[in-house]
Design an enzyme around this catalytic site. Structure first.
Site, PDB file in Angstrom:
ATOM      1  N   PRO A   2      21.550  22.087   4.869  1.00  0.00           N
ATOM      2  CA  PRO A   2      21.584  21.671   6.216  1.00  0.00           C
ATOM      3  C   PRO A   2      20.932  22.594   6.965  1.00  0.00           C
ATOM      4  CG  PRO A   2      23.924  21.760   5.105  1.00  0.00           C
ATOM      5  CD  PRO A   2      22.828  22.307   4.234  1.00  0.00           C
ATOM      6  N   GLU A   3      19.734  22.140   7.805  1.00  0.00           N
ATOM      7  CA  GLU A   3      18.848  22.781   8.648  1.00  0.00           C
ATOM      8  C   GLU A   3      19.505  23.126  10.052  1.00  0.00           C
ATOM      9  OE1 GLU A   3      14.909  21.829   8.042  1.00  0.00           O
ATOM     10  OE2 GLU A   3      15.217  20.857   6.141  1.00  0.00           O
ATOM     11  N   LYS A  50      20.701  28.964  10.837  1.00  0.00           N
ATOM     12  CA  LYS A  50      21.517  28.313   9.772  1.00  0.00           C
ATOM     13  C   LYS A  50      22.724  28.869   9.630  1.00  0.00           C
ATOM     14  CE  LYS A  50      17.305  26.669   6.985  1.00  0.00           C
ATOM     15  NZ  LYS A  50      16.766  26.906   5.701  1.00  0.00           N
ATOM     16  N   ARG A 237       9.737  26.010  -2.525  1.00  0.00           N
ATOM     17  CA  ARG A 237      10.261  24.909  -2.175  1.00  0.00           C
ATOM     18  C   ARG A 237       9.016  24.045  -2.416  1.00  0.00           C
ATOM     19  NH1 ARG A 237      15.145  24.738   0.768  1.00  0.00           N
ATOM     20  NH2 ARG A 237      14.880  22.483   0.104  1.00  0.00           N
TER      21      ARG A 237
END
Length: 250
Positions: A2-3, A50, A237
């Protein structure tokens, strides 16, 4: 993961529903001790990047970080029994929120809150964000801009989906090094605008006319020009970019 836009959405919704009340806290999973918060009024729910901070009267802040798989389930009927894997339930007589699979759910004393804030860069969704400081931090990085925007000490709240879409909107190759102040300012302004759209919609929104579509993130071809999307590892990533709309830096 979740960003920032979803964290701010959670904070806004829960603050409206719980702040000024005395929620009942429980841990069906048994991995969190709600004792320090029993009978305490919740003053505010705060999002920073976050991270979520729950500020209670006369108690340490409650710090939540969802990590890769964490989420909240909302129950309009607080009598609905929680799942056994719920780390934390916050409930009133009108609503219940169940926290599942966070990587952090812990009391955080004042010095811990200060250290957390000091570790984070400006958050595009916070009203107190210093845009000039955000520009300075990004422009000062010596590495690739695509790695820098994932560094929470530079900007807080940006994750992989937003990285891909914001850099596309800015026309920037993620491998671009040493972005100047003008580039950093353009990217920051895009982050402020689009993360707010994402917070309100509850999803990444990089095209207001087609909010369910992405330009390059997890796509085989660029939605704008149709060429194959580049994929490679950057900042641990998978990076996504269009070789036409985000030409490689010289």
């Amino acid at each position: 993961m979740p960003e920032g836009h979803l964290i701010h959405r959670y904070a806004r919704e829960q603050d409206a529903a719980l702040a000024g009340r005395v929620p009942a806290l429980s841990s069906p999973q048994g991995r969190f001790d709600p004792g320090p918060y029993a009978g305490r009024a919740l003053r505010a729910v705060e999002a920073y990047g976050k991270h979520l901070l729950y500020h209670f009267d006369d108690s340490p802040a409650l710090h939540v970080h969802l990590g890769m798989r964490g989420l909240f389930l909302r129950h309009a009927d607080p009598a609905v029994p929680p799942r056994g894997g719920v780390r934390l339930r916050l409930a009133t007589d009108a609503v219940a929120y169940d926290l599942i699979a966070p990587i952090r759910c812990e009391p955080l004393p004042d010095d811990g809150v200060r250290a957390l804030r000091a570790s984070l860069g400006p958050d595009p969704l916070r009203a107190d964000a210093d845009a000039d400081e955000a520009v300075r931090r990004l422009a000062a990085t010596g590495g690739a801009v695509g790695a820098a925007v994932l560094d929470q000490s530079i900007w807080a709240g940006i994750g992989n989906a937003w990285r891909a879409e914001l850099l596309f909107l800015a026309g920037l190759d993620p491998d671009t090094r040493r972005p100047g102040p003008d580039v950093a300012r353009r990217l920051w302004d895009l982050a402020v605008r689009y993360l707010a759209l994402g917070r309100d919609a509850g999803q990444v929104v990089s095209d207001p006319d087609r909010p369910d579509e992405r330009w390059v993130y997890k796509r085989e071809t660029c939605r704008r020009c149709g060429v194959p999307v580049r994929r490679w590892e950057l900042g641990a990533r998978t990076a996504y970019a269009c070789p036409v709309d985000q030409p490689a830096a010289n």
